[in-house]
Structure formats: structure tokens, C-alpha cells
Design an enzyme around this catalytic site. Structure first.
Site, PDB file in Angstrom:
ATOM      1  N   LYS A 124       0.860  -1.184   0.000  1.00 10.43           N
ATOM      2  CA  LYS A 124       0.000   0.000   0.000  1.00 10.43           C
ATOM      3  C   LYS A 124       0.899   1.237   0.000  1.00 10.43           C
ATOM      4  CE  LYS A 124      -4.147  -1.816   0.407  1.00 10.43           C
ATOM      5  NZ  LYS A 124      -4.682  -2.205   1.722  1.00 10.43           N
ATOM      6  N   HIS A 127       1.864   7.089   2.676  1.00 14.53           N
ATOM      7  CA  HIS A 127       1.326   8.424   2.431  1.00 14.53           C
ATOM      8  C   HIS A 127       1.653   9.407   3.549  1.00 14.53           C
ATOM      9  CE1 HIS A 127      -1.856   7.577   5.296  1.00 14.53           C
ATOM     10  NE2 HIS A 127      -2.039   6.421   4.705  1.00 14.53           N
ATOM     11  N   HIS A 130       1.379   8.651   7.235  1.00 16.33           N
ATOM     12  CA  HIS A 130       2.393   7.797   7.860  1.00 16.33           C
ATOM     13  C   HIS A 130       3.525   8.596   8.484  1.00 16.33           C
ATOM     14  CE1 HIS A 130       0.715   4.541   5.153  1.00 16.33           C
ATOM     15  NE2 HIS A 130       0.676   3.993   6.348  1.00 16.33           N
TER      16      HIS A 130
HETATM   17  N1  ARG Z   1      -0.780  -1.351   9.760  1.00 17.17           N
HETATM   18  C1  ARG Z   1      -1.786  -0.643  10.467  1.00 17.17           C
HETATM   19  C2  ARG Z   1      -2.411   0.419   9.576  1.00 17.17           C
HETATM   20  O1  ARG Z   1      -1.801   0.855   8.623  1.00 17.17           O
HETATM   21  C3  ARG Z   1      -1.260   0.049  11.700  1.00 17.17           C
HETATM   22  C4  ARG Z   1      -0.705  -0.891  12.729  1.00 17.17           C
HETATM   23  C5  ARG Z   1      -0.753  -0.298  14.076  1.00 17.17           C
HETATM   24  N2  ARG Z   1      -0.151  -1.100  15.092  1.00 17.17           N
HETATM   25  C6  ARG Z   1      -0.727  -2.106  15.706  1.00 17.17           C
HETATM   26  N3  ARG Z   1      -0.044  -2.712  16.637  1.00 17.17           N
HETATM   27  N4  ARG Z   1      -1.951  -2.466  15.457  1.00 17.17           N
HETATM   28  O2  ARG Z   1      -3.526   0.822   9.847  1.00 17.17           O
END
Ligand code: ARG
Length: 564
Positions: A124, A127, A130
Site C-alpha cells: 500500500k 502516504h 504515515h
Molecule cells: N498497519 C496498520 C495500519 O496501517 C497500523 C498498525 C498499528 N499497530 C498495531 N499494533 N496495530 O492501519
């Protein structure tokens, strides 16, 4: 020097109160003719069975005056007037002796903090949102390190989930291998979007995606190799951005890492009788806490996002034995983390209280602020590139002869963006305004970096400082004292940033130092002075100011430039 500490220790030599209690009583008087610090004696009256006025009078006689211009009783208050020249001497000498280490302490020694940040999803786009988690996490990482904590930086990559089955299916059908080489995430995103479009017409695709995910879960060789390839290609792109930002991680254990640790999560919850069936799924009910149920196993027995977070929390506790475990993730996921932490607590894990979700706001662009390549997602790469280009334009206009223009533009441009993200308390949204962000005036990254470069150029012009001529008692103007006081308060600000989990405390502090420096420099000459001793003393102050700006910016992940 920590004057509150010093004053408390001094008072402690004469009275029978705990040091910490004395410290809490010390006040900063509203007016400077009442001293720099004041100690009210009312509390002591009870312990010492004397009138507060008498106590303050007695103490003013008995206390050692070293480091103070005066210690004076004023009614029930004992007022402390700091000796400005010894204050200047201690502060500046400490900064110059400690150099890049000025600001560090051992408050956190022996304690471990996990900081999870960035955590983008594989395949993905990376962006502008982030950068919030990446910049905040990176700064918290550095701040905790500065206080001597053992810190573990974790990038919890989103590298697992049913979407990878769809992606494998899409890859096998439509991937353009050249495009994938050139611009992996663009291509992966293209085929993923196509998959969803096609699936609307042909439902069998959804089954195919499911089939591939099942294969992936079962460790099928081909599926696993493809998944690995997607992950590597994505990471390569993410790393390019991390390199630009100077961001590093100690662990890249993403969601997939926990696949073999899920059974244990489920067993643990069963043991405590926490799992119940709801619409075919296995969930932990959280009604009593006004939250929807936390789903642990879906109807088909598959684990989900929350299950992986439960496994990750357990793993971090077992593996790092943290004192605190921080999750820097957008505020929309606040409920998710509340649920996960509550489930841990219900399991009887007393360390659940040490898990903290650190949320943040959104990034918005006013119309025309930034062209978007894909729908409404603004890629971080594009944003950073634009910042550097625009900065280069300014340099070409203002200082075309500058050496390493590209390098300087990179540091200033990227620094300006990071500064913007860390300038306000993190829950606040960012409205992106290029003019403001890149301005050399106002509360901006370029302003602070420019102040550094300006101070640095004074030092370059002056050559070596002759410390034998330095006399700190000469730094006695209002502007000098204000600047020295600001330099002295660095550690306090670092500590407050850590307590609030708010890097903006340090960002704002860097602005304060720059402002105090500019005020001083606008009011007083440094180089054109007859009095050589005054000149050398001021140069020492300039050098200390440079050092503190550099150290403060480093803690928010920004590098200074020597010239601009
Ligand atoms: N990958 C997830 C996202 O882009 C965020 C992860 C956050 N961390 C976690 N431990 N859930 O939405």
C-alpha cells in the site's frame, strides 16, 4: 543546574522534611524583585512550632549563600536570588563540556520502553499520514534514549491478512513485471484495485483470493514466495523514505511474525473463560466497559488484526520485559487499542496498564496545496520531494553561491516538513500550507535551522574561542540572562516531553532557544567589541546556543546545516 534541587537540598540541611516535599513547595515568584525562587514557610510552622516569619528569618541567616546573590526573608517567604554569574558559568560550561550529550541523563536507567511506530501496510502507498506516526515515534525513541532508557523501536508491518490472497490472485492474472520492478507499490496497488473491480463482475475471483490466502496460511511454497516478494519490494520503497528521514527500527516484526503465536493467545483466553461465541465468531465481551466485543477468531476460525495485537503485546512483554509499551497509531484506532488492552487486563496481566496508545490527528491540504497522484492519497515521497525542490528554489534565489546546495536543501526541506508534524500537540490536525512551512520567519523549521546557521557563522568568523579571557559575570544583560535560562531548561523540557509523550514540547523549546538567541544577537554585538573579555564570553554563549539548538533538533529527528 537544577536550582529547585539545589535549594531543596540546602533547606533540607536545616529542616526535617522530605527532599521531594520541600521541592514541591518551592515556587517561582510572580515578580523578579521577589527573587528567582521562593520557599513558603507555612508548612514548617507546624513541624517547628514557630511562626512562619520567624522561620524564614532564621533560615535566611543559616543557609549557605553559595551560588546565590542573596537569600532574603520576606515575611513568611524565603526568597532566593540566583547569582547570575555563577548561573551563567555553570550553564555554559556544562553545555560546552557535554557537547552532543548535553540534555542526556540516566533517569531511565535499567528500564525498557517499547516504541511501536510507522507500521505501514505492505503493498500500500506510504502516504503523508504515515509521517505522523513515523516522526512522533522516531522522536519518542530518541527522547527515551536521551534519558537513558533501553528503547526498542518496532515497525509492526501490516504484512498479513486476507488481502494477500487477493494480491496473489491479482499478481498471477495481471502483473506487469517491468512495472513491478520500476515502481513496485504503484503496480501492486494497480492490480489490487483491478482485482476489486473485476471481482464485482466475477464472484469466483473472491473464492480464488480466499484459496490463495489459505495456501499462504498453510505455507504453500509458491504463495509464500510471492508474499515474501511483495514484502521485500514494499520494504525497499519504505526504506528509501526511512533513509531520507534518518529513521531506524530495531525490529521489523510485523503481523505475520505472530502467526505461530496465535494458538497461545486463544488458549490463554479460553483458560480464563473469556471467549464466547457470537454470530459464529469467538469474541471477548466488553459490554461492562461500554465497548463492543473484541473479535478474536472469525467464523471460519481465522485470526484477525486484534488477535495479532494480543500476540504482539504478549511477545513484547516476554521478549523485552518492558516497563512501558507505546503504540504510535492514529486516533481512529483508539477503540481498538482500548479493547486489546482491556482484554489483556481481563486475562489478569497486570502489565496491561503499561501499554499506551499514543494517537495523533490528520493531515489536510487546502485546495491546490498539493497535487495528488492517486485519488486523494498524497504520497510522502512526493511531499518530501516537493519540500526539497521548493527549498532549493529559495536557496537559488537568496544564496546561489552556497556550496552543497542540494544537501542543504534536503536537510532544510525535509526538516521543515518534520518540524510541522511535531510542532503542535499531536492530536491536532495539520493544515498543510507550504508558504508557512518553508518560511524563514515565524515558528518554523527553517527559522530554527537558520538561527543555528547564523550563530554558527559568527563562530566561524571569530575563530577559536580564547577561554582564558572568558568572564561569565560580564553576561549580565537581560537578553543574555534570558538566553542562558532557556539553555538551562533543556533537560526539564525533555522530561516534560516524555511525561506527556509529546515531542512538540521539544520542538517548541527549539523555537524558544532560537528566539532568545536572536533577541540577544539583535541587541548586542559579539564580534565588534573593544572589550576582548566580553567578546570571548559572548562567543562562548553563542557556541552554547548552537549546541543546544543542534541537540534539540536532533531529538525531533532534524539535522542542522552549518551554512545556508
Ligand atoms: N498497519 C496498520 C495500519 O496501517 C497500523 C498498525 C498499528 N499497530 C498495531 N499494533 N496495530 O492501519
Amino acid at each position: 543546574m537544577d536550582y529547585k534541587q539545589k535549594i531543596a537540598e540546602l533547606i533540607k540541611t536545616q529542616v526535617d522534611l522530605e527532599l521531594e516535599d520541600i521541592k514541591k513547595l518551592i515556587e517561582i515568584p510572580p515578580k523578579s524583585d521577589m527573587g528567582d525562587y521562593a520557599f513558603p514557610c507555612f508548612q514548617l510552622a507546624k513541624v517547628m512550632r514557630k511562626a512562619p516569619n520567624m522561620i524564614s528569618a532564621e533560615l535566611s541567616e543559616k543557609l549557605s549563600k553559595e551560588g546565590f546573590e542573596e537569600i532574603k526573608a520576606l515575611g513568611p517567604y524565603l526568597n532566593f536570588f540566583v547569582d547570575k554569574s555563577s548561573f551563567a558559568k555553570t550553564t555554559i560550561e556544562t553545555v560546552l563540556n557535554e557537547g552532543d550529550k548535553y540534555g542526556s541523563s540516566n533517569i531511565g536507567e535499567g528500564k525498557t520502553v517499547c516504541v511501536e511506530y510507522s507500521s505501514p501496510n505492505i503493498a500500500k502507498p506510504f502516504h503523508v499520514g504515515h509521517l505522523f506516526t513515523t516522526a512522533i515515534g522516531n522522536s519518542l525513541y530518541k527522547l527515551f534514549k536521551e534519558e537513558g532508557y533501553n528503547v526498542v523501536g518496532i515497525n509492526h508491518l501490516g504484512d498479513w491478512g486476507t488481502q494477500f490472497g487477493k494480491l496473489i490472485s491479482a499478481y498471477k492474472r495481471w502483473a506487469d513485471l517491468d512495472a513491478l520492478e520500476k515502481s513496485p507499490i504503484d503496480e501492486l496497488l494497480r492490480i489490487y484495485v483491478k482485482f476489486h473491480k473485476e471481482a464485482e463482475k466475477d464472484e469466483s475471483l473472491v473464492d480464488e483470493g480466499r484459496m490463495y490466502f489459505k495456501k499462504l496460511e498453510d505455507g504453500d511454497k509458491e504463495a509464500t514466495e510471492l508474499w515474501q516478494r511483495f514484502r521485500e519490494l514494499s520494504l525497499k520503497e519504505f526504506n528509501r523514505v526511512y533513509d531520507l528521514l534518518g529513521v531506524k527500527f530495531d525490529s521489523l516484526a510485523g503481523e505475520a511474525f505472530y502467526n505461530d503465536k496465535m494458538d497461545k493467545v486463544v488458549e490463554g483466553l479460553k483458560e480464563k473463560n473469556l471467549l464466547v461465541e457470537s454470530n459464529g465468531a469467538q469474541v471477548v465481551m466488553l459490554d461492562d466497559y461500554n465497548m463492543p466485543p473484541c473479535i478474536v477468531l472469525k467464523g471460519d476460525g481465522a485470526t484477525i488484526y486484534a488477535t495479532r495485537d494480543l500476540a504482539a503485546a504478549n511477545y513484547r512483554k516476554e521478549n523485552y520485559n518492558f516497563d512501558k509499551s507505546i503504540y504510535v497509531v492514529g486516533t481512529p484506532q483508539a477503540l481498538h487499542f482500548k479493547q486489546v488492552f482491556k482484554v489483556l487486563e481481563l486475562e489478569g496481566k497486570e502489565w496491561a496498564k503499561d501499554c499506551v496508545h499514543v494517537g495523533f490527528g490528520l493531515v489536510k491540504f487546502p485546495d491546490g496545496g498539493m497535487s495528488t497522484r492517486k485519488g486523494n492519497v498524497v504520497l510522502l515521497d512526493d511531499l518530501l520531494r516537493e519540500a526539497v525542490e521548493k527549498t532549493l528554489e529559495v536557496i537559488n534565489e537568496k544564496n546561489p553561491e552556497l556550496e552543497n546546495k542540494e544537501e542543504v536543501a534536503k536537510k532544510i526541506g525535509i526538516g521543515a516538513v518534520v518540524f510541522t508534524y511535531l510542532k503542535n500537540s499531536r492530536e491536532k490536525d495539520i493544515i498543510f500550507d507550504w508558504k508557512e512551512i518553508l518560511s524563514f520567519e515565524g515558528e518554523t523549521g527553517p527559522y530554527v535551522q537558520y538561527s543555528y546557521a547564523r550563530a554558527n557563522s559568527i563562530l566561524t568568523r571569530a575563530g577559536e574561542i580564547d577561554y582564558s579571557k572568558v568572564d561569565y559575570s560580564k553576561l549580565n544583560s537581560k537578553e543574555e540572562f534570558e538566553l542562558i535560562k532557556t539553555l538551562e531548561s533543556f533537560k526539564k523540557n525533555i522530561h516534560s516531553a516524555i511525561e506527556k509523550l509529546e515531542p512538540c514540547v521539544v520542538t517548541r523549546y527549539s523555537i524558544e532557544v532560537a528566539k532568545a538567541f536572536n533577541k540577544f544577537y539583535n541587541a548586542h554585538s559579539v564580534l565588534n567589541l573593544e572589550d576582548e573579555s566580553l567578546k570571548q564570553s559572548r562567543l562562548a554563549l553563542v557556541k552554547a546556543s548552537c549546541q543546544v539548538i543542534k541537540n534539540a533538533l536532533a531529538l525531533i529527528g532534524i539535522e542542522v546545516v552549518e551554512k545556508m
